[in-house]
Write a protein that holds these residues in place. Structure first.
Motif: not given
Length: 233
Positions: A158, A161, A169, A172-173, A176, A218-219, A223-224
């Motif tokens: 991570t 990131l 961020r 990006m979330i 995703a 992201a997965y 992050l998500v």
């Protein structure tokens, strides 16, 4: 199409000749699309591109003899780097786990074989332009189904990131979670052009090819997580 505009050069990779013939007839009915090559397996596709064949977008089947679509996609992206054509994976939903692997290998998106001609043509043009190949919600649904059942791998790194700003961020979330640029702009009170700028910076900082790889990363980094999605309308 203007006279000065060159058609998009396509490669069809599928082990079924009738499938390739059907796609060729459909695609070449469009003035701005041209099928310049075909391959019956992933190895043929890799070899053709390795010899310098100029292609803009590869339509890649998943299950093929000799070399499958996942392995072929990985070889194409690794060997050709920045000059690699965009790869659009052809799939059915019962092969979701293979599609996810292809996205991780560098494919720019996926397309369902049973969708209509207009959708396929729009997907090809979109992926060539670097945009989302399919609706973000479709990408979200795919990953939501696949991520929970994927085999465990090494812990994700991570640290990359950390290069992102707080706003990046957030964007990006949102990407995703399956939100479009317009939806992100509305939720974060930003202009849509600003959202596009943030996405461009995310791609550059994380060395990603396109929006689909933002979702994948992201997965992978947590992050998500599965279940943290925007409800369908």
């Amino acid at each position: 199409m203007t006279g000065a505009q060159e058609p998009l050069r396509l490669m069809l990779v599928d082990d079924q000749q009738l499938v390739r013939v059907g796609f060729r007839m459909m695609l070449e009915a469009e003035d701005d699309l041209e099928v310049t090559a075909e391959a019956s397996d992933g190895r043929q596709a890799v070899d053709l591109l390795g010899r310098g064949l100029a292609v803009d977008v590869v339509l890649m089947d998943i299950r093929m003899p000799v070399l499958d679509g996942v392995a072929a996609t990985g070889e194409i992206v690794r060997s050709l780097g920045a000059s690699a054509p965009k790869v659009l994976v052809l799939t059915t939903f019962d092969l979701d786990e293979y599609v996810y692997s292809a996205l991780r290998a560098g494919a720019s998106g996926f397309f369902l074989k049973d969708a209509g001609p207009a959708e396929l043509i729009a997907a090809i043009r979109a992926v060539h332009g670097g945009d989302a190949v399919v609706a973000p919600s479709a990408t979200r649904r795919l990953l939501e189904r696949v991520v929970p059942v994927l085999p465990a791998e090494s812990a994700p790194d991570t640290r990359k990131l950390e290069e992102l700003t707080d706003r990046e961020r957030e964007v990006m979330i949102a990407v995703a979670r399956g939100m479009s640029n317009g939806e992100i702009a509305g939720s974060l009170f930003l202009a849509e052009a600003t959202v596009k700028t943030h996405i461009g910076r995310i791609l550059a900082k994380l060395q990603l090819r396109d929006r689909v790889q933002i979702v994948v990363l992201a997965y992978e980094t947590g992050l998500v997580r599965a279940g943290e999605v925007t409800p369908e309308p």
